[in-house]
Every structure is written in C-alpha cells, then in structure tokens.
Design a protein around this motif. Sequence first.
Motif: not given
Length: 502
Positions: A298-326
């Motif tokens: 249960s702890l591995i499930f929480a630690g792997r998937d939730t954090t990696s999913t947030c980081l994935t979508w963060l970088f998709w959002l940054i890549a589609t919003n260049p001003s935020a990256e700056t």
Amino acid sequence: MAIFECLEFFLIIPLIIYLSYWISRRGKKSHEPTNWPVFGMLPAVLQNLNRVHDYATEVLIECGGTYMFKGPWFSNTHMLFTSDPANIHHVFSKNFSNYPKGPEFRKIFEVLGDGIFNADFELWEIHRRTTLSLLTHSKFHSSLETTVWGKLETGLLPVLASLCKQGTEVDLQDIFQRFTFDNICKFVLDYDPCSLCVELPHIPCEKAFSDSVEPLLLRHIVPESIWRLQQRLKIGGEKKLMEASQTFDDFIYPLIFLKNGEQEDDSNMLTTFRKVYEEKHIGPSSGLRDFLKDTSLSLIFAGRDTTSTCLTWLFWLIATNPSAETKILEEIETVLHSKEEKWRRFNVEESHKLIYLHGALCESLRLFPPVAMEHKAPTKPDILPSGHHLPENAKLIFSFYSVGRMETVWGKDCLEFRPERWIAPGGRIKHEPSYKFPAFNVGPRTCLGKEMAFIQMKMVAAAIVYHYHIELAEGNRVSPRVSIILQAKPGLKVRLTKRDVY
C-alpha cells in the motif's frame, strides 16, 4: 398466421426501443446518458470509455455536480456520482464514521489486502498512527533529503544527460515512475531496486503497478459478476491484475525476510510495523508476513504512482505554458542564487521558499489529481447536502477529477493553468480546503505523505527545469488514461535541450 404474429412482434421491438429512447431523452441535457431498457446507462459509458473521466465531468457539470447513474437491471450497479464540495465535506469529514471503506471497497482493491487503504476502524487507526510516527521521526527529513538527492545525482540526472546526448525522445512518465519507485522502496523496504539507471532495466514489480490501475477502475464500472468471471477464466484486465499481484508477492516477500533479521532501528518501517503487529495482535489471520506485505504494498503504491503522476502532468503543463517555465526558472535562480554558483542541493526548509513552483504543483494536482475518483458507501441511510437520499450500502462515487474543472468551484478560468491562483497577496501559499482540493484526500484520511510528496517533487522539478528546457515530442497527443491513477496516455514523450548553466 403464427408466422405473421412473429413478424409483427419483431417489428414492434424496434418501435418500443425508439419510444423508450425518445421518452428517456425528454428534458435531458446533451451529455446526460440515456437510460435504456434492460441495459440502463451502460451503453453511454462504453461509448465514452476511452475518455471516461472527461465524460463524467461533462455530465456532472450539466447536472449540477451530482448524478444518479443507473446500470443494467441485473447488475446492481446503480451509483450516485458527485463532485459537489459540500457532499465531499459531508462524507469525508462531517459524517466520516458512517462511511468506512467497507466490504465493497475491499473487494475492488483486494490486491492491497489489509494495508492502510483498505483498513477501517482500529486497524486503520493503528496503520495511520504508526506511519505518522515514522514520518515525524527526528531522522526522517535528513533521510529523505539524502535519499532524494542521492537518486537525483546517481540516477535521474545521469539518465537524462545520456538520453539528451543521444538526441532521443524521453518518456518522462516512465522516468518519474522509476524514480519514485526506487525512492519509496528505499523508504519502505530499505532497498533500492535501481530501476532508474542509464540502462533503464525492466523491473517486473515496477511495471506491475501500471498494469493494475486500469482493471481497478473498470471494477468500479463493470458488474462484479463480469469481472469475477474474467477472474475465474484468467482473461482480460483481471488476468493482468492477477499477474501483477503475483509479481508484487515475488518482489516484496523475500525483502521482508531479508530485513527481518537485521539490527532493529526505530526509524525503519518494517521493524516498526513488526513491533506494532506483535504488540497489538492486529492484521490478517494469515500472519506477520502477510501483514508486512500488505502494509508495504500500500505504501509503495502511494509513493510511486501519486508523486510520479503529478510530476508527469506538471511537465506537460509547463511544456504547454512556456511563461510558467520561465517563472519557475527565475524563482529557482533567485531563491538558490544559482546564477552566481553551480547547481547545489537545497534542504527541506529552502524548498518551502519555492512558492511559484509550489503553486504550479498544486495546479497540476487540481487539474489532474493522481487518484481520479473514490468509492464510498454509508453503513446507515443518509441525506447528502445536495438533497440526495442514500440507502444503506448505496454506491457513491466521488470524481475528484471533475472537482478541479467546475466553474462553480474554481471560477471561469478553471481549465487554465495558473500557479498564481495559489499565491496569497502577501506572497505566501494560499490555503484551499481539502473538500475543494481533494488531491490528497479529505478529512481524517488525508494523505500523511503530503509534505514528503511536495518536498520530493520540488527537488525533482527544480533540478530538471534548471538543467533542461523541455519540448513535447512532435505528434505526442497526451490524454488521461482510463485507470484509477490518472496516468498520461500514451506516456509523456519530450525532447530535452540542455541549458547553459555554468
């Protein structure tokens, strides 16, 4: 004569179906599913299965945030869907004791056994209290910093440098899943599987988590009789789930035995939970090894998937919003003085100063909450703030994905990526109630690893943004995967350009 009567009967059937369709559509919204005879609203779900989260959001928005889904008459799958913050607050906080995880939830997530996600009452309280003691231990923050920076410097940055030098596309989602898997295994099992290294080896357990999240979502939608049949026949998603479960066992059990004989340490997870099991006499009747396996999984499930999913979508959002990256890059350079010196590690306290990056992470979690939906059932009849009556054991589905996309909750700009919405006038992080921002769950079951997740994500995001400019690979159309964890489909393919940072 009998032949004509049969023909007449078969000609009448299409007319009955058409009239039923016409009657059921009167007064309905454009996205509201049709309630067909026998099949209920299941055809609409199947038609929109590849975009089920967005479809549920469209229906909920049109229907005021709460909607009764009626399944096939034979399936016992009527479910009340809601994204109403008042309903969320009522169920998860105000009337918490009436909404345990319960037997239906445990059936759906049986792969997690007696871990914290499935636990109720005394077992849940013991799980939570023990996990909290580990996260607040005097050694925890220094251990977290050492683990995260160690994996960054020996795993993440060398892998990205190698892929960048080769000029190949990088699947950031795969990279983040490997990173978080290695880190959470180190924390939970005191073992680094080294899935994130230049060779990018295939680690069956690391991949098994991604194989399990789709069938777990389908168990919420498909009648239990159907997925139980798939289970017996070992076909479809249930076959994948059974194989994943075996892979988890093969990975975790040997490590439990390996660590059990080592010197005791009160900051070690396995040692701590073994003591709790022996003192409290709790957990599965099958014994200590199953209790430690369920807890670890249960702890591995929480630690792997939730954090990696947030980081994935963060970088998709940054890549589609260049001003935020700056702005993120400018904040990193200002807070860490990186223009005057080479990149350096920063500690937990310094991570709290990355306000804009924190806001960007919150926006990723608002728009793409890793756990997209949650299932509850009352032990006693209840009336929700929305006015809906719930009988005992009624199925109630919360769409956390939809909450972040409702104008009534977040305003007309709810679909925009605006990290600024999380920054208060004084320059501090703006707090939002969890029933409005349920990415870390709500009420007594709020995620204990929230601070740990933010610290880890800030370290990873800052390191990558500082060293690389990221562009989406051409033709990589990304959408939410149909799974209980809101992963990106088909992954996040990007091209890296190294920044001139020295």
